[in-house]
Design an enzyme around this catalytic site. Structure first.
Site, short mmCIF file in Angstrom:
data_model
loop_
_atom_site.label_atom_id
_atom_site.label_comp_id
_atom_site.label_asym_id
_atom_site.label_seq_id
_atom_site.Cartn_x
_atom_site.Cartn_y
_atom_site.Cartn_z
N SER A 135 0.86 -1.17 0.00
CA SER A 135 0.00 0.00 0.00
C SER A 135 0.90 1.23 0.00
O SER A 135 1.75 1.37 0.88
CB SER A 135 -0.88 -0.03 1.25
OG SER A 135 -1.61 1.16 1.37
N LYS A 161 -1.13 -1.08 -4.42
CA LYS A 161 -2.31 -0.28 -4.06
C LYS A 161 -1.85 1.15 -3.90
O LYS A 161 -0.86 1.42 -3.21
CB LYS A 161 -2.88 -0.82 -2.75
CG LYS A 161 -3.77 0.13 -1.96
CD LYS A 161 -4.54 -0.64 -0.90
CE LYS A 161 -4.62 0.08 0.42
NZ LYS A 161 -5.29 -0.74 1.45
N LYS A 163 -3.04 5.12 -2.87
CA LYS A 163 -4.07 5.87 -2.16
C LYS A 163 -4.55 6.99 -3.07
O LYS A 163 -3.74 7.62 -3.75
CB LYS A 163 -3.49 6.45 -0.87
CG LYS A 163 -3.12 5.40 0.16
CD LYS A 163 -4.35 4.82 0.84
CE LYS A 163 -3.97 3.88 1.97
NZ LYS A 163 -5.16 3.37 2.69
N ASP A 188 -7.21 2.98 -3.15
CA ASP A 188 -7.92 3.04 -1.86
C ASP A 188 -8.20 4.50 -1.52
O ASP A 188 -7.28 5.31 -1.41
CB ASP A 188 -7.04 2.41 -0.76
CG ASP A 188 -7.75 2.32 0.59
OD1 ASP A 188 -8.92 2.76 0.69
OD2 ASP A 188 -7.12 1.81 1.56
N ASP A 238 -13.52 -1.75 3.30
CA ASP A 238 -12.59 -1.83 4.42
C ASP A 238 -13.31 -1.29 5.65
O ASP A 238 -13.95 -2.06 6.40
CB ASP A 238 -11.32 -1.02 4.05
CG ASP A 238 -10.33 -0.82 5.20
OD1 ASP A 238 -10.60 -1.24 6.33
OD2 ASP A 238 -9.26 -0.22 4.97
N LYS A 262 -9.41 -6.73 8.10
CA LYS A 262 -8.33 -6.38 9.02
C LYS A 262 -8.62 -7.08 10.33
O LYS A 262 -9.70 -6.90 10.91
CB LYS A 262 -8.26 -4.87 9.23
CG LYS A 262 -7.62 -4.14 8.05
CD LYS A 262 -7.54 -2.65 8.27
CE LYS A 262 -6.95 -2.00 7.02
NZ LYS A 262 -7.24 -0.55 6.97
N GLY A 290 -3.80 -3.90 6.37
CA GLY A 290 -2.82 -3.56 7.40
C GLY A 290 -3.07 -2.17 7.96
O GLY A 290 -3.84 -1.39 7.40
O1 OSB Z 1 -7.04 1.93 4.53
O2 OSB Z 1 -5.90 0.18 4.36
C1 OSB Z 1 -6.05 1.30 4.84
C2 OSB Z 1 -2.95 2.33 6.84
C3 OSB Z 1 -3.53 2.99 7.89
C4 OSB Z 1 -4.91 3.12 7.92
C5 OSB Z 1 -5.69 2.59 6.89
C6 OSB Z 1 -5.11 1.91 5.84
C7 OSB Z 1 -3.71 1.81 5.80
C8 OSB Z 1 -2.98 1.18 4.71
C9 OSB Z 1 -1.61 0.68 5.00
O3 OSB Z 1 -3.41 1.12 3.57
C10 OSB Z 1 -1.51 -0.80 4.99
C11 OSB Z 1 -0.16 -1.22 5.54
O4 OSB Z 1 0.81 -1.14 4.79
O5 OSB Z 1 -0.10 -1.63 6.72
MG MG Z 2 -8.22 0.75 3.28
#
Ligand code: OSB
Ligand code: MG
Length: 368
Positions: A135, A161, A163, A188, A238, A262, A290
């Site tokens: 991510s 992924k 953002k 995302d 999510d 999660k 994560g």
């Molecule tokens: O939306 O998946 C999410 C991190 C913090 C809060 C929300 C998200 C995320 C990530 C990071 O996308 C995932 C990771 O690398 O741990």
């Molecule tokens: Mg997410």
């Protein structure tokens, strides 16, 4: 198992590089670790909430307060026969599932260690190698994002992924798709949009994304259903899926075609496994998300990812992407084919670096 002691620790850890999402920028973490001890054996869990309620309603000081004054005392009051009871025991609190998960996942680690089995086997895991994606946060420039994607692909990661947020969405994704025509790619939004944006966002349909994660409000399954009707790209939820019942409702409403599970968002293993089972029953693939976890939470995410229906690469990646030094030994590593080999030792399967944990601890509380 009679729980003798619950130790709460708060640690400060800086991230190797800032992580930006539609709700803000993270440069370091305030990590809560939960240690649950019985007959000299310890299980460990992590509470990956943010300092402010930006991802969900939880935040570090609330978690600490709830753990110390509400949840830990409740768990110590009467003996716990097995880890599977813990979730129900903590259910008297509404919400705050990531906080509950700190204790719940620690109890599962403890139970597996007492039984001398790897936790992933104890929960019924079915694979010894899990597929990994990464991510990547919002970047200052497209060039910067391209450089990072090149590095991640060179390291073997199986999907990217990115953002998105207003001002960094369709054009940014198009630029990445043009540069990486065959890479498995997804976006995302962390709830940055409303249905008013649906038409504009539908331009993403041309860009061959695996899915769009949580485009709309965290508490709005119906709007996601409406959006999914108009969108060819699968929606992945999510934030909206906090319980297995939510998963059922989202599936019934056709609000998504994929679920990001999660472990901590669900409140721990009991609910996360139920969610997994609901999705499997409906032939809906899931993957493990994560929260920038340290090795403790990361090891738990690896264990969860071994369940049968985790068929898509998750956001569980190598320790060195986040921290200069992790809290576990060995650190989590990723193979050149973009997988993590699941550890064979009892419990979460990694040793804790207690000296380093002590060095990073800024507050500690023993509850008996
Ligand atoms: O939306 O998946 C999410 C991190 C913090 C809060 C929300 C998200 C995320 C990530 C990071 O996308 C995932 C990771 O690398 O741990
Ligand atoms: Mg997410």
């Amino acid at each position: 198992m009679k729980i003798d002691r619950i130790t709460l620790r708060e640690l400060r850890m800086s991230l190797l590089s800032p992580f930006e999402t539609s709700f803000g920028r993270t440069t370091d973490r305030r990590v809560i670790l939960v240690e649950v001890e019985s007959d000299g054996v310890s299980g460990w869990g992590e509470v990956p909430v943010k300092p402010l309620p930006l991802y969900n309603e939880e935040f570090v000081d609330a978690s600490w307060f709830l753990l110390r004054d509400g949840l830990a005392p409740r768990l110590l009051k009467e003996p716990v026969e097995e880890a599977a009871e813990v979730s129900g025991r903590l259910d008297f609190i509404r919400g705050h599932r990531m906080t509950r998960a700190g204790l719940e996942t620690a109890a599962w680690d403890l139970e597996a260690k007492r039984l001398r089995v790897p936790l992933w086997k104890h929960i019924g895991g079915a694979r010894e190698e899990i597929d990994c994606g990464v991510s990547i946060g919002v970047k200052a420039t497209i060039e910067e994002l391209i450089e990072q994607i090149e590095r991640e692909l060179a390291d073997g990661y199986q999907r990217i992924k990115m953002k998105i947020k207003p001002g960094w969405d369709v054009d940014a994704v198009r630029a990445i798709r043009e540069r990486f025509p065959t890479t498995r790619l997804m976006a995302d939004a962390n709830s940055a949009y409303s249905l008013a944006d649906a038409e504009r966002l539908s331009a993403l349909d041309e860009l061959d994304l695996m899915m769009i994660e949580q485009p709309l409000a965290h508490d709005d399954i119906l709007d996601h259903a409406e959006f999914q009707k108009r969108l060819k790209t699968p929606i992945c939820l999510d934030e909206s899926i906090v319980t297995a019942r939510h998963a059922e409702q989202a599936i019934e409403q056709k609000a998504c075609r994929i679920i990001n599970i999660k472990l901590t968002r669900a409140g721990g293993y009991s609910e996360a496994i139920l969610m997994h089972d609901v999705a499997r029953m409906h032939h809906m693939p899931v993957w493990c998300g994560g929260m920038l976890e340290t090795g403790v939470g990361r090891a738990h995410n690896i264990a969860l990812s071994t369940l049968e229906n985790f068929t898509l690469p998750g956001d569980v990646s190598a320790s060195k992407r986040y921290f200069e030094r992790d809290l576990i030994d060995p650190a989590v590593e990723v193979t050149e084919r973009g997988t993590i080999l699941v550890p064979g030792k009892p419990g979460i399967g990694y040793d804790l670096d207690l000296e380093y944990i002590d060095a990073l601890t800024v507050r500690r509380e023993d509850v008996r």
